[in-house]
Design a protein around this motif. Structure first.
Motif, PDB file in Angstrom:
ATOM      1  N   PRO A   1       0.707  -1.186   0.100  1.00 42.78           N
ATOM      2  CA  PRO A   1      -0.018   0.006  -0.088  1.00 42.78           C
ATOM      3  C   PRO A   1       0.964   1.276  -0.251  1.00 42.78           C
ATOM      4  CG  PRO A   1       0.106  -0.932   2.255  1.00 42.78           C
ATOM      5  CD  PRO A   1       0.823  -2.011   1.373  1.00 42.78           C
ATOM      6  N   PRO A   2       0.422   2.601  -0.317  1.00 41.44           N
ATOM      7  CA  PRO A   2       0.957   3.552  -0.217  1.00 41.44           C
ATOM      8  C   PRO A   2       1.553   3.614   1.157  1.00 41.44           C
ATOM      9  CG  PRO A   2      -1.110   4.116  -1.090  1.00 41.44           C
ATOM     10  CD  PRO A   2      -1.216   2.590  -0.765  1.00 41.44           C
ATOM     11  N   GLU A   3       2.670   4.371   1.296  1.00 43.91           N
ATOM     12  CA  GLU A   3       3.766   4.410   2.621  1.00 43.91           C
ATOM     13  C   GLU A   3       3.082   5.419   3.589  1.00 43.91           C
ATOM     14  OE1 GLU A   3       5.999   2.638   3.583  1.00 43.91           O
ATOM     15  OE2 GLU A   3       7.070   1.631   1.728  1.00 43.91           O
ATOM     16  N   THR A   4       3.095   5.051   4.868  1.00 47.10           N
ATOM     17  CA  THR A   4       2.733   5.936   5.759  1.00 47.10           C
ATOM     18  C   THR A   4       3.830   6.874   6.277  1.00 47.10           C
ATOM     19  OG1 THR A   4       2.930   4.479   7.249  1.00 47.10           O
ATOM     20  CG2 THR A   4       0.790   4.711   6.750  1.00 47.10           C
ATOM     21  N   SER A   5       3.796   7.668   7.167  1.00 47.31           N
ATOM     22  CA  SER A   5       4.857   8.393   7.639  1.00 47.31           C
ATOM     23  C   SER A   5       4.359   9.101   9.026  1.00 47.31           C
ATOM     24  CB  SER A   5       5.192   9.861   6.716  1.00 47.31           C
ATOM     25  OG  SER A   5       4.159  10.769   7.011  1.00 47.31           O
ATOM     26  N   LYS A   6       5.245   9.915   9.504  1.00 44.44           N
ATOM     27  CA  LYS A   6       5.319  10.526  10.904  1.00 44.44           C
ATOM     28  C   LYS A   6       4.123  11.152  11.054  1.00 44.44           C
ATOM     29  CE  LYS A   6       8.899  13.907  10.456  1.00 44.44           C
ATOM     30  NZ  LYS A   6      10.143  14.485  10.992  1.00 44.44           N
TER      31      LYS A   6
ATOM     32  N   PHE B   1       6.717  -3.690  16.907  1.00 43.51           N
ATOM     33  CA  PHE B   1       6.844  -2.818  15.771  1.00 43.51           C
ATOM     34  C   PHE B   1       7.571  -3.673  14.476  1.00 43.51           C
ATOM     35  CE2 PHE B   1       7.162  -0.151  19.096  1.00 43.51           C
ATOM     36  CZ  PHE B   1       6.566   1.018  18.960  1.00 43.51           C
ATOM     37  N   TRP B   2       6.873  -3.691  13.309  1.00 43.27           N
ATOM     38  CA  TRP B   2       7.061  -4.536  12.293  1.00 43.27           C
ATOM     39  C   TRP B   2       7.469  -3.759  11.038  1.00 43.27           C
ATOM     40  CZ3 TRP B   2       7.851  -9.905  12.511  1.00 43.27           C
ATOM     41  CH2 TRP B   2       7.374 -10.440  13.756  1.00 43.27           C
ATOM     42  N   GLY B   3       8.162  -4.443  10.259  1.00 41.29           N
ATOM     43  CA  GLY B   3       8.468  -3.975   8.517  1.00 41.29           C
ATOM     44  C   GLY B   3       7.496  -5.168   7.882  1.00 41.29           C
ATOM     45  N   GLY B   4       8.125  -5.240   6.643  1.00 47.05           N
ATOM     46  CA  GLY B   4       9.696  -4.912   6.077  1.00 47.05           C
ATOM     47  C   GLY B   4      10.815  -5.012   7.139  1.00 47.05           C
ATOM     48  N   GLU B   5      11.560  -4.344   6.913  1.00 40.59           N
ATOM     49  CA  GLU B   5      12.514  -3.896   7.887  1.00 40.59           C
ATOM     50  C   GLU B   5      12.145  -2.738   8.685  1.00 40.59           C
ATOM     51  OE1 GLU B   5      15.393  -3.260  10.209  1.00 40.59           O
ATOM     52  OE2 GLU B   5      15.600  -5.183   9.390  1.00 40.59           O
ATOM     53  N   PRO B   6      11.731  -2.791  10.056  1.00 39.19           N
ATOM     54  CA  PRO B   6      11.352  -1.806  10.640  1.00 39.19           C
ATOM     55  C   PRO B   6      12.243  -0.569  10.768  1.00 39.19           C
ATOM     56  CG  PRO B   6      11.966  -3.679  12.139  1.00 39.19           C
ATOM     57  CD  PRO B   6      11.903  -4.148  10.769  1.00 39.19           C
ATOM     58  N   LEU B   7      13.486  -0.867  10.822  1.00 36.49           N
ATOM     59  CA  LEU B   7      14.305   0.514  10.963  1.00 36.49           C
ATOM     60  C   LEU B   7      14.542   1.084   9.668  1.00 36.49           C
ATOM     61  CD1 LEU B   7      17.178  -1.121  13.218  1.00 36.49           C
ATOM     62  CD2 LEU B   7      15.201   0.383  13.744  1.00 36.49           C
ATOM     63  N   VAL B   8      14.190   0.723   8.328  1.00 37.05           N
ATOM     64  CA  VAL B   8      13.709   1.409   7.475  1.00 37.05           C
ATOM     65  C   VAL B   8      12.896   2.524   7.530  1.00 37.05           C
ATOM     66  CG1 VAL B   8      12.788   1.191   5.093  1.00 37.05           C
ATOM     67  CG2 VAL B   8      14.461  -0.114   5.706  1.00 37.05           C
ATOM     68  N   TYR B   9      11.900   2.441   8.592  1.00 35.45           N
ATOM     69  CA  TYR B   9      11.083   3.449   8.918  1.00 35.45           C
ATOM     70  C   TYR B   9      11.143   4.019  10.198  1.00 35.45           C
ATOM     71  CZ  TYR B   9       8.115   0.959   5.426  1.00 35.45           C
ATOM     72  OH  TYR B   9       7.829   0.366   4.398  1.00 35.45           O
ATOM     73  N   TRP B  10      12.744   4.225  10.505  1.00 31.63           N
ATOM     74  CA  TRP B  10      13.069   4.931  11.603  1.00 31.63           C
ATOM     75  C   TRP B  10      12.504   6.502  11.850  1.00 31.63           C
ATOM     76  CZ3 TRP B  10      15.154   4.516  16.118  1.00 31.63           C
ATOM     77  CH2 TRP B  10      15.922   5.376  16.521  1.00 31.63           C
ATOM     78  N   LYS B  11      12.451   7.126  10.951  1.00 30.85           N
ATOM     79  CA  LYS B  11      11.796   8.601  11.228  1.00 30.85           C
ATOM     80  C   LYS B  11      10.441   8.754  11.469  1.00 30.85           C
ATOM     81  CE  LYS B  11      15.043  10.939   7.925  1.00 30.85           C
ATOM     82  NZ  LYS B  11      14.995  11.709   6.678  1.00 30.85           N
ATOM     83  N   THR B  12       9.492   7.301  11.308  1.00 30.28           N
ATOM     84  CA  THR B  12       8.250   7.190  11.897  1.00 30.28           C
ATOM     85  C   THR B  12       8.402   6.308  13.171  1.00 30.28           C
ATOM     86  OG1 THR B  12       7.415   7.080   9.615  1.00 30.28           O
ATOM     87  CG2 THR B  12       6.044   6.336  11.254  1.00 30.28           C
ATOM     88  N   MET B  13       9.110   5.272  13.170  1.00 31.73           N
ATOM     89  CA  MET B  13       9.199   4.344  14.359  1.00 31.73           C
ATOM     90  C   MET B  13       9.521   4.998  15.578  1.00 31.73           C
ATOM     91  SD  MET B  13      11.481   0.852  14.744  1.00 31.73           S
ATOM     92  CE  MET B  13      12.001   0.610  16.395  1.00 31.73           C
ATOM     93  N   LYS B  14      10.664   5.987  15.410  1.00 33.85           N
ATOM     94  CA  LYS B  14      11.136   6.663  16.616  1.00 33.85           C
ATOM     95  C   LYS B  14       9.924   7.491  17.454  1.00 33.85           C
ATOM     96  CE  LYS B  14      15.265   9.686  18.442  1.00 33.85           C
ATOM     97  NZ  LYS B  14      14.215  10.710  18.911  1.00 33.85           N
TER      98      LYS B  14
END
Length: 400
Positions: A90-95, A120-133
């Motif tokens: 799906p389209p990516e989400t963000s912070k 917290f899951w991906g894919g690779e979750p740390l690819v989404y570091w700017k959202t995950m943090k």
């Protein structure tokens, strides 16, 4: 169903046992039942499972004890047997979606005494570091009035870990599992241990986290990586730790054609794998914590006669109190699928939305009791129905 087991330790020591996979009862040829002393058995208090299928879909409660947040399906690796490899993204989400997501959570109910686990899951979750943090920090603040704070966890391939990320994960209280297949890593892709700087970052982090029981390495077995003993020895060599904590350790399911390629195909392969597995555990220890827990749990359930009517699915996603969602509030079969994806049984993996939790209906999955072979399987209580959304040839190969 009842099974007769012809057991042989050696030519001088042979015995016959009888096993009932419905009542989970084991007895010998003289009728002696193996069980805990009655005074040591306490009622398990579990509810009977409700069999589900696309005709009778799985429902979810608003009382949640585990929430799996799928940040997105992007990854910097392309593992051959990844369950997400061909999933429609799906389209990516963000912070920017965080505040709206936190408001959506308000319709759910959480209990401090029972506890809450947030994954917290991906894919690779740390690819989404700017959202995950910022998301994790916002969730920590949301439950800051709890004395029993929610438990945070991630599974990562380790390639994106930095000293700064490691420090944040440590102080935020995360449990971290690193996916790595040891000597069979080439099936996954690049090996972060090949980079000396990255290797030091990972091993320094492991040394700190292991002291608190908060990090493991999670290898998967496949047709090219069959020996847990070899995997264990590989990690001991890399970490220098004979007590290295290894999670997972099961053989891959056939989620797609590449998963089939990495599965066991012939009877010869199956028997060789079983003999290797038995030898590895028998000669142990090999520190596959999850596998030892599986064996111990099975033995405990046999000794307490835990009936099959209480047996849930392997992954735990059939639990009405466990929820997989994306940042748009979509409720899905599990964290490894997309709200846009169609399951192997032809139904959507999208079961509904958090805002309408009472009407969530997971039609993509099948309970083990609705599979034609599970009820007559001698290892039902070990397998626990395998992946609940696989079907057709993908199910048949994974079952085998």
């Amino acid at each position: 169903m009842k099974f007769e087991i012809q057991a042989e330790r050696n030519s001088e020591d042979k015995k016959t046992f009888y096993y009932d996979n419905v009542t989970n009862t084991l007895s010998d040829a003289n009728g002696n039942v193996f069980e805990y002393p009655k005074e040591n058995v306490t009622p398990h208090g579990r509810q009977e499972v409700v069999p589900f299928s696309k005709e009778n879909p799985l429902k979810k409660s608003k009382h949640i004890s585990v929430i799996k947040i799928q940040l997105g399906l992007s990854c910097n690796y392309s593992c051959d047997y990844c369950s997400q490899r061909f999933v429609e993204r799906p389209p990516e989400t963000s912070k920017k979606d965080i505040d709206d997501f936190l408001q959506k959570l308000d319709v759910l109910e959480f209990n401090e005494q029972e506890g809450l686990k947030i994954e917290f899951w991906g894919g690779e979750p740390l690819v989404y570091w700017k959202t995950m943090k910022p998301l994790a920090e916002a969730l920590k603040e949301k439950f800051s009035h709890w004395d029993n704070s929610p438990r945070f966890s991630i599974i990562t391939n380790g390639s994106i870990l930095t000293k700064e990320i490691n420090a944040w994960l440590y102080y935020m209280g995360f449990s971290v599992s690193m996916s790595h297949d040891g000597p069979g890593q080439s099936v996954r892709g690049p090996d972060p241990f090949d980079d000396d700087d990255q290797k030091k970052i990972i091993l320094d982090f492991y040394e700190i986290m292991k002291k608190h029981g908060r990090m493991s390495f999670n290898p998967m077995m496949n047709s090219k990586n069959k020996s847990r003993k070899e995997v264990y020895e590989w990690f001991v060599n890399v970490t220098g730790d004979p007590d290295v904590n290894l999670g997972e350790g099961g053989i891959v399911d056939a989620y797609d054609e590449d998963g089939i390629t990495n599965s066991l195909q012939t009877l010869k392969e199956h028997f060789e794998y079983r003999q290797t597995a038995f030898g590895d555990f028998y000669q142990g220890p090999i520190n596959f914590v999850g596998q030892y827990q599986k064996i111990d749990g099975f033995i405990q359930n046999v000794l307490s006669h835990s009936h099959s009517k209480y047996l849930g699915q392997k992954c735990g996603m059939d639990d009405e109190h466990t929820l997989a969602v994306d940042l748009r509030g979509n409720v899905m079969t599990c964290q490894n699928v997309s709200a846009l994806e169609t399951s192997k049984n032809g139904e959507s993996h999208l079961g509904g939305h958090i805002n309408d939790i009472e009407n969530v209906a997971i039609k993509s999955s099948t309970h083990w009791s609705n599979r034609k072979d599970c009820a007559s399987c001698p290892v039902l209580h070990l397998c626990k129905g395998a992946c609940m959304f696989l079907d057709n040839k993908f199910w048949d190969i994974s079952c085998a």
